[in-house]
Write an enzyme that holds these catalytic residues in place. Structure first.
Site, PDB file in Angstrom:
ATOM      1  N   SER A 103      20.292  14.679  27.527  1.00 14.82           N
ATOM      2  CA  SER A 103      20.228  14.422  28.963  1.00 14.82           C
ATOM      3  C   SER A 103      21.456  14.976  29.664  1.00 14.82           C
ATOM      4  O   SER A 103      22.438  15.352  29.034  1.00 14.82           O
ATOM      5  CB  SER A 103      20.145  12.926  29.218  1.00 14.82           C
ATOM      6  OG  SER A 103      21.370  12.322  28.874  1.00 14.82           O
ATOM      7  N   LYS A 104      21.350  14.989  30.985  1.00 12.81           N
ATOM      8  CA  LYS A 104      22.479  15.500  31.765  1.00 12.81           C
ATOM      9  C   LYS A 104      23.658  14.544  31.709  1.00 12.81           C
ATOM     10  O   LYS A 104      24.792  14.939  31.877  1.00 12.81           O
ATOM     11  CB  LYS A 104      22.010  15.717  33.199  1.00 12.81           C
ATOM     12  CG  LYS A 104      20.829  16.666  33.116  1.00 12.81           C
ATOM     13  CD  LYS A 104      20.187  17.026  34.417  1.00 12.81           C
ATOM     14  CE  LYS A 104      19.051  18.006  34.059  1.00 12.81           C
ATOM     15  NZ  LYS A 104      18.109  18.228  35.080  1.00 12.81           N
ATOM     16  N   ARG A 105      23.338  13.297  31.433  1.00 15.46           N
ATOM     17  CA  ARG A 105      24.378  12.283  31.284  1.00 15.46           C
ATOM     18  C   ARG A 105      25.388  12.729  30.219  1.00 15.46           C
ATOM     19  O   ARG A 105      26.583  12.569  30.355  1.00 15.46           O
ATOM     20  CB  ARG A 105      23.707  10.950  30.886  1.00 15.46           C
ATOM     21  CG  ARG A 105      24.637   9.767  30.647  1.00 15.46           C
ATOM     22  CD  ARG A 105      25.266   9.308  31.932  1.00 15.46           C
ATOM     23  NE  ARG A 105      26.636   9.808  32.055  1.00 15.46           N
ATOM     24  CZ  ARG A 105      27.635   9.367  31.311  1.00 15.46           C
ATOM     25  NH1 ARG A 105      27.472   8.448  30.403  1.00 15.46           N
ATOM     26  NH2 ARG A 105      28.839   9.863  31.488  1.00 15.46           N
TER      27      ARG A 105
END
Length: 493
Positions: free
Chosen positions: A255-257
């Site tokens: 994820s971009k997290r």
RNA sequence: GCCCCCAUCGUCUAGCGGCCCAGGACGUGGCCCUCUCAAGGCCAAAACACGAGUUCGAAACUCGUUGGGGGCACCA
């Protein structure tokens, strides 16, 4: 020779290009190039609310940087223009009407509020969230009347209640779903914009796409998409759903997290970050091409051209793949080493400039062979070879003292070495190393002790490119000055 | 909760019934080379998730279990 494939990469400009999207684009590109077909770029921007400023530009720039130039698409045009879905609104609306006329879709006047309430009730009862078909039961005349009266509505696909739907995925074979498990999906929103399900299918057909190669996130809606094609009476493309990328731990989708965390360790899932971190297009392409695939039993280093030659959909694996950044480093290093010195110099230069060092390209070209096999990223060149471009270096006093030696003995060694160096007009003379080795022996030192002192004095670093090659490039005057400075530092200790 | 997909070393994978007490790559450990750091060379540890079948024979085929992933929006 296989049939030329017409394929497409169809990102939505809601974010920057990440490695997952890049790999999807790559595979599409490879198939097109290999078969002599076309690679189209289509922008899926029907949801105006989600547009991210700069995302489109980033997508185009990242794709080009990777070397994945499209044959039809934005900034280029083509026989199927426009390639921005936001400019094709009427096409989708007309197709939605056609589906209604064919009895495969119907207008739905239910309000968002009613749908939310419906969904909440269903969830409470642990039922799958599904449209209850209220407007589906309207008579055509009734529906048409309300439509003409201007009542706000969406258009839904009329999913059969009975039977099952099958579609074939190239990597997985036939996939079958009971129609009762499918929903009456919305195809056209109240505001008249099409949703992905309609827009993408219509465009794929109109643009004569032969293979839909996309993320496996789309697998659950494959039956719907196949049915939309069939409802129009169109032939289906070949469907190929790519595995998703998992976090390095293998737990959960990338994820971009994760992005922010990774950036701290010099990694990123975004293509533009990778570029800034000093990764090369060759390295990134090689890396992502092999995540979830294998193209040769004995070889794993490939250029883009070699991938074009070997690519095949049968070599792709359907299982999710964990992202492995140490492999990115490996491939980048390999491709860096394959570069001609002048090319490496050309690519390193911006990184020196970013660090405030004026690095002339011809000088960098002479340095390149010295640092080439020591680099993982282009950025590494700066750390490794910055001393070539600085007027003076300031070694730590402790680094100037030879291993197991006193400052006094180290100073004497520097002095003696200086005298030898001073006698050599050309520091590239191979005899220099012979003489300095002899000096070490005379002084009762190991070569490593003496060279370690000289390295620190000349480069200001304990780790550097090979000493003699470095000194030859720095030049006699500067080398002697740095040795003199080191000697006085040592005398003062 | 429901639906779909997946399952070989830590990771990416080869394997498409006998060539496999499972091969390669990254990473890890050791050795060699060596002026540092690398690169390079050699060696090593490391896997067929589990259980039933099918078959003369199963990593490969079937079913189940378990585990993992994805999806269930007037997002894509």
């Amino acid at each position: 020779m296989p049939q030329p494939a017409r394929v497409r990469f169809a990102p939505s400009p809601t974010g920057f290009l990440h490695i997952g999207g890049a790999r999807t684009a790559l595979y599409n590109f490879l198939l097109a190039r290999q078969t002599g077909g076309q690679f189209l770029l289509r922008i899926e921007d029907t949801d105006q609310k989600r547009l991210v400023p700069g995302a489109l530009e980033n997508l185009l720039a990242s794709l080009r940087w990777l070397g994945l130039q499209w044959d039809e698409g934005p900034e280029l045009g083509g026989p199927n223009a426009p390639y921005l879905q936001s400019q094709r609104k009427e096409i989708y609306r007309a197709h939605a009407d056609e589906l209604i006329a064919r009895g495969s879709a119907y207008p739905c006047f239910c309000t968002p509020a009613r749908l939310t309430e419906l969904r909440t009730r269903q969830q409470q009862r642990k039922e799958p969230p599904r449209y209850d078909g209220l407007c589906r039961r309207l008579t055509p005349a009734e529906a048409e009347a309300r439509r003409l009266a201007g009542e706000p509505h969406v258009v839904r696909f009329k999913m059969p209640h009975e039977g099952a739907t099958s579609a074939v995925d190239v990597l997985r074979g036939e996939i079958t779903v009971q129609n009762k498990d499918l929903d009456d999906s919305i195809l056209l929103k109240t505001d008249g914009w099409a949703l992905y399900h309609l827009a993408a299918m219509v465009d794929d057909h109109l643009m004569e796409i032969t293979h839909v190669i996309r993320s496996s996130e789309w697998l659950p809606s494959l039956p719907l998409h196949a049915m939309i094609h069939r409802a129009f009476g169109w032939d289906e493309p070949l469907w190929c759903h790519l595995s998703v990328f998992l976090k390095p731990s293998g737990k959960g989708k990338m994820s971009k997290r994760e992005g922010a965390e990774l950036m701290k360790e010099g990694h990123s899932v975004f293509v533009h970050d990778l570029r800034e971190l000093g990764y090369t297009p060759e390295g990134v392409v090689n890396w992502i091409a092999l995540m979830g695939a294998s193209f040769d039993e004995r070889q794993d280093v490939f250029s883009l051209q070699e991938l074009v030659e070997r690519f095949s959909l049968d070599h792709l694996t359907p299982a999710p793949a964990a992202v492995n950044f140490s492999k990115a480093d490996h491939f980048n290093g390999v491709h860096l080493r394959r570069l001609a010195p002048e090319e490496l110099a050309r690519r390193m230069r911006p990184f020196f400039e970013k660090a405030g060092l004026a690095a002339e390209e011809d000088l960098l070209g002479r340095i390149a062979p010295l640092v080439q096999e020591r680099m993982v990223t282009l950025e590494d060149g700066v750390e490794m070879a910055g001393f070539f471009f600085r007027e003076q270096v300031i070694p730590a006093g402790s680094d100037l003292v030879g291993k197991g030696m006193t400052p006094q003995a180290s100073a004497d060694a520097v002095h003696a070495a200086s005298e030898i160096l001073a006698r050599h007009p050309d520091l590239a003379d191979p005899a220099l190393e012979v003489e300095l080795r002899a000096l070490a022996e005379r002084l009762g030192l190991k070569p490593g002790q003496l060279f370690g002192i000289l390295r620190a004095a000349v480069t200001g670093q304990t780790v550097s490119p090979p000493l003699f090659g470095s000194m030859a490039i720095i030049g006699r005057a500067k080398v002697l000055a740095r040795l003199a400075a080191a000697e006085s530092t040592l005398r003062a200790m």
